[in-house]
Design an enzyme around this catalytic site. Structure first.
Site, PDB file in Angstrom:
ATOM      1  N   LYS A  32       0.755  -1.088   0.101  1.00 22.10           N
ATOM      2  CA  LYS A  32       0.012   0.081  -0.026  1.00 22.10           C
ATOM      3  C   LYS A  32       0.767   1.206  -0.058  1.00 22.10           C
ATOM      4  O   LYS A  32       1.722   1.495   0.951  1.00 22.10           O
ATOM      5  CB  LYS A  32      -0.703  -0.085   1.156  1.00 22.10           C
ATOM      6  CG  LYS A  32      -1.962   1.253   1.323  1.00 22.10           C
ATOM      7  CD  LYS A  32      -2.631   1.207   2.509  1.00 22.10           C
ATOM      8  CE  LYS A  32      -2.061   1.779   3.564  1.00 22.10           C
ATOM      9  NZ  LYS A  32      -1.854   3.130   3.591  1.00 22.10           N
ATOM     10  N   ASP A  59      -3.176   4.683  -1.803  1.00 22.37           N
ATOM     11  CA  ASP A  59      -4.082   4.997  -0.710  1.00 22.37           C
ATOM     12  C   ASP A  59      -3.994   6.389  -0.562  1.00 22.37           C
ATOM     13  O   ASP A  59      -3.171   6.885   0.376  1.00 22.37           O
ATOM     14  CB  ASP A  59      -3.643   4.120   0.746  1.00 22.37           C
ATOM     15  CG  ASP A  59      -4.430   4.712   1.702  1.00 22.37           C
ATOM     16  OD1 ASP A  59      -5.549   5.198   1.550  1.00 22.37           O
ATOM     17  OD2 ASP A  59      -3.812   4.874   2.763  1.00 22.37           O
ATOM     18  N   LYS A  61      -6.993   8.416  -0.682  1.00 21.61           N
ATOM     19  CA  LYS A  61      -8.057   9.116   0.084  1.00 21.61           C
ATOM     20  C   LYS A  61      -8.597  10.639  -0.439  1.00 21.61           C
ATOM     21  O   LYS A  61      -8.670  11.405   0.128  1.00 21.61           O
ATOM     22  CB  LYS A  61      -7.820   9.057   1.359  1.00 21.61           C
ATOM     23  CG  LYS A  61      -7.368   7.750   2.266  1.00 21.61           C
ATOM     24  CD  LYS A  61      -7.438   7.978   3.662  1.00 21.61           C
ATOM     25  CE  LYS A  61      -6.750   6.789   4.458  1.00 21.61           C
ATOM     26  NZ  LYS A  61      -5.533   6.501   4.452  1.00 21.61           N
ATOM     27  N   LEU A  62      -8.999  10.351  -1.827  1.00 15.92           N
ATOM     28  CA  LEU A  62      -9.162  11.595  -2.553  1.00 15.92           C
ATOM     29  C   LEU A  62     -10.723  12.161  -1.848  1.00 15.92           C
ATOM     30  O   LEU A  62     -11.522  11.369  -1.421  1.00 15.92           O
ATOM     31  CB  LEU A  62      -9.590  11.433  -4.007  1.00 15.92           C
ATOM     32  CG  LEU A  62      -8.405  11.585  -4.764  1.00 15.92           C
ATOM     33  CD1 LEU A  62      -7.190  10.471  -4.462  1.00 15.92           C
ATOM     34  CD2 LEU A  62      -8.588  11.445  -6.350  1.00 15.92           C
ATOM     35  N   ASP A  64     -12.789  15.724  -2.667  1.00 14.02           N
ATOM     36  CA  ASP A  64     -12.813  17.031  -3.050  1.00 14.02           C
ATOM     37  C   ASP A  64     -14.209  17.051  -4.066  1.00 14.02           C
ATOM     38  O   ASP A  64     -14.932  16.107  -3.824  1.00 14.02           O
ATOM     39  CB  ASP A  64     -11.553  17.316  -4.319  1.00 14.02           C
ATOM     40  CG  ASP A  64     -11.368  18.693  -4.548  1.00 14.02           C
ATOM     41  OD1 ASP A  64     -12.074  19.340  -4.443  1.00 14.02           O
ATOM     42  OD2 ASP A  64     -10.248  18.999  -4.410  1.00 14.02           O
ATOM     43  N   THR A 120      -9.949   4.308  11.010  1.00 18.64           N
ATOM     44  CA  THR A 120      -9.618   3.280  12.270  1.00 18.64           C
ATOM     45  C   THR A 120      -9.031   3.976  13.285  1.00 18.64           C
ATOM     46  O   THR A 120      -9.048   3.418  14.476  1.00 18.64           O
ATOM     47  CB  THR A 120      -9.024   2.003  11.772  1.00 18.64           C
ATOM     48  OG1 THR A 120      -8.009   2.313  10.823  1.00 18.64           O
ATOM     49  CG2 THR A 120      -9.928   1.011  11.251  1.00 18.64           C
ATOM     50  N   ARG A 182      -2.937  -5.770  14.129  1.00 20.45           N
ATOM     51  CA  ARG A 182      -1.912  -5.858  14.883  1.00 20.45           C
ATOM     52  C   ARG A 182      -1.734  -7.176  15.483  1.00 20.45           C
ATOM     53  O   ARG A 182      -2.671  -8.003  15.605  1.00 20.45           O
ATOM     54  CB  ARG A 182      -2.314  -5.031  16.353  1.00 20.45           C
ATOM     55  CG  ARG A 182      -2.240  -3.533  16.133  1.00 20.45           C
ATOM     56  CD  ARG A 182      -0.863  -3.042  15.691  1.00 20.45           C
ATOM     57  NE  ARG A 182      -1.206  -1.475  15.538  1.00 20.45           N
ATOM     58  CZ  ARG A 182      -0.953  -1.088  14.402  1.00 20.45           C
ATOM     59  NH1 ARG A 182      -1.215  -1.735  13.392  1.00 20.45           N
ATOM     60  NH2 ARG A 182      -1.019   0.374  14.294  1.00 20.45           N
ATOM     61  N   ARG A 212       2.763  -1.003  10.739  1.00 21.52           N
ATOM     62  CA  ARG A 212       4.019  -1.093  11.916  1.00 21.52           C
ATOM     63  C   ARG A 212       4.151  -2.391  12.416  1.00 21.52           C
ATOM     64  O   ARG A 212       5.369  -2.652  12.848  1.00 21.52           O
ATOM     65  CB  ARG A 212       3.742  -0.039  12.909  1.00 21.52           C
ATOM     66  CG  ARG A 212       3.781   1.632  12.483  1.00 21.52           C
ATOM     67  CD  ARG A 212       3.178   2.692  13.124  1.00 21.52           C
ATOM     68  NE  ARG A 212       1.908   2.740  13.054  1.00 21.52           N
ATOM     69  CZ  ARG A 212       1.002   3.588  13.171  1.00 21.52           C
ATOM     70  NH1 ARG A 212       1.423   4.571  14.248  1.00 21.52           N
ATOM     71  NH2 ARG A 212      -0.388   3.562  13.177  1.00 21.52           N
TER      72      ARG A 212
HETATM   73  O1  C5P Z   1       1.046   0.956  10.980  1.00 24.91           O
HETATM   74  P1  C5P Z   1      -0.608   0.729  10.648  1.00 24.91           P
HETATM   75  O2  C5P Z   1      -0.747  -0.759  10.582  1.00 24.91           O
HETATM   76  O3  C5P Z   1      -1.300   1.265  11.867  1.00 24.91           O
HETATM   77  O4  C5P Z   1      -0.767   1.217   9.226  1.00 24.91           O
HETATM   78  C1  C5P Z   1      -2.086   1.492   8.735  1.00 24.91           C
HETATM   79  C2  C5P Z   1      -2.277   2.029   7.330  1.00 24.91           C
HETATM   80  O5  C5P Z   1      -3.395   1.820   6.850  1.00 24.91           O
HETATM   81  C3  C5P Z   1      -1.548   3.353   7.299  1.00 24.91           C
HETATM   82  O6  C5P Z   1      -1.168   3.622   6.169  1.00 24.91           O
HETATM   83  C4  C5P Z   1      -2.931   4.350   7.332  1.00 24.91           C
HETATM   84  O7  C5P Z   1      -2.762   5.608   6.582  1.00 24.91           O
HETATM   85  C5  C5P Z   1      -3.974   3.455   6.482  1.00 24.91           C
HETATM   86  N1  C5P Z   1      -5.396   3.403   6.969  1.00 24.91           N
HETATM   87  C6  C5P Z   1      -5.679   3.440   8.155  1.00 24.91           C
HETATM   88  N2  C5P Z   1      -7.117   3.690   8.491  1.00 24.91           N
HETATM   89  C7  C5P Z   1      -8.106   3.921   7.321  1.00 24.91           C
HETATM   90  C8  C5P Z   1      -7.434   3.937   6.217  1.00 24.91           C
HETATM   91  C9  C5P Z   1      -6.041   3.712   5.895  1.00 24.91           C
HETATM   92  O8  C5P Z   1      -5.079   3.139   9.154  1.00 24.91           O
HETATM   93  N3  C5P Z   1      -9.291   3.930   7.476  1.00 24.91           N
END
Ligand code: C5P
Length: 238
Positions: A32, A59, A61-62, A64, A120, A182, A212
């Site tokens: 992503k 990703d 996320k547009l 506008d 989230t 996680r 992460r």
């Molecule tokens: O590090 P982590 O697993 O939290 O990363 C989640 C990824 O998903 C990040 O790149 C974040 O921008 C993306 N994301 C998110 N929640 C959303 C849409 C995308 O955490 N609703």
């Protein structure tokens, strides 16, 4: 078939992202690309990842006015990403325009259009106190999913905890893409509505986005493989 586990490449530069993938033998895994990397490297990072056979979720996320989103999607469509997205909060007309832009931009492989319901990182308190949104978070996410489907989106980004109710309302073919994943023992960071890979699958997620828990792990390759193992054998995990 590859497991639909998209690794979030939240790195400051393309060089760091590509080196990370090579160093940890993750070449070719679904990735992503978000704002951080895209705003630094532009379309060249997409071309490089495609050369290395990575399926790509772009990703950005547009959000506008419909006409601007349509034109932007027309340009993004040619890059060859598998998935692109918009914020569902842009409304019905904007999501319809995104879909139209994608089909105008390419006739070969039209990227799937996914709408973000509620991030989230948002919890009930933030949604009610900052956004003054009186509906319960889960009900509001469901409403945004139904709106996105009506506008022609292929699915939504949602919390794993919302996936089952969205499937029940929108049908099994409507895709649920879930961040907030996680591995047991990983830091929660700024995410609030989290789940393990096995739980996310049990809760009917179609695709996972994980950052992460893998990129900050002591052994990223092992962490990514653990995600795949949990995804494939989800019944074995409580
Ligand atoms: O590090 P982590 O697993 O939290 O990363 C989640 C990824 O998903 C990040 O790149 C974040 O921008 C993306 N994301 C998110 N929640 C959303 C849409 C995308 O955490 N609703």
């Amino acid at each position: 078939m590859q497991a639909p586990i998209y690794l979030a490449l939240d790195f400051p530069t393309g060089e760091e992202a590509l080196q990370f993938l090579a160093r940890h033998e993750l070449t070719g895994v679904p990735v992503k690309v978000g704002m951080e990397l895209f705003y630094r490297e532009g379309v060249s990072i997409i071309h490089q990842l495609k050369e290395n056979d990575h399926p790509i979720f772009l990703d950005l996320k547009l959000h506008d006015i419909p006409n601007t989103v349509k034109s932007a999607m027309r340009n993004l469509a040619v890059l060859g990403a598998d998935i692109v997205n918009v914020h569902a909060l842009g409304g019905l007309k904007m999501i319809e325009a995104a879909k139209e832009g994608l089909s105008q931009g390419t006739s070969s492989k039209i990227p799937k259009l996914i709408a973000v319901t509620m991030l989230t990182s948002m919890d009930e308190h933030t949604v009610q106190s900052d956004l003054k949104q009186p509906m319960e978070l889960a009900a509001y996410a469901l409403h945004l999913a139904e709106l996105s489907q009506k506008a022609g989106a292929d699915g939504v980004v949602c919390s794993p905890h919302e996936a089952a109710s969205i499937k029940a309302a929108c049908g099994a073919d409507f895709l649920t893409v879930t961040p907030g994943i996680r591995l047991a023992g990983s830091a929660k960071n700024d995410q609030h509505r989290i789940a393990t890979p096995a739980d996310a699958r049990k809760m009917q997620a179609d695709y996972l986005v994980i950052g992460r828990s893998v990129t900050a792990a002591a052994d990223p390759k092992q962490a990514y493989e653990r995600v795949i193992e949990e995804w494939k054998n989800y019944d074995n995990y409580n």
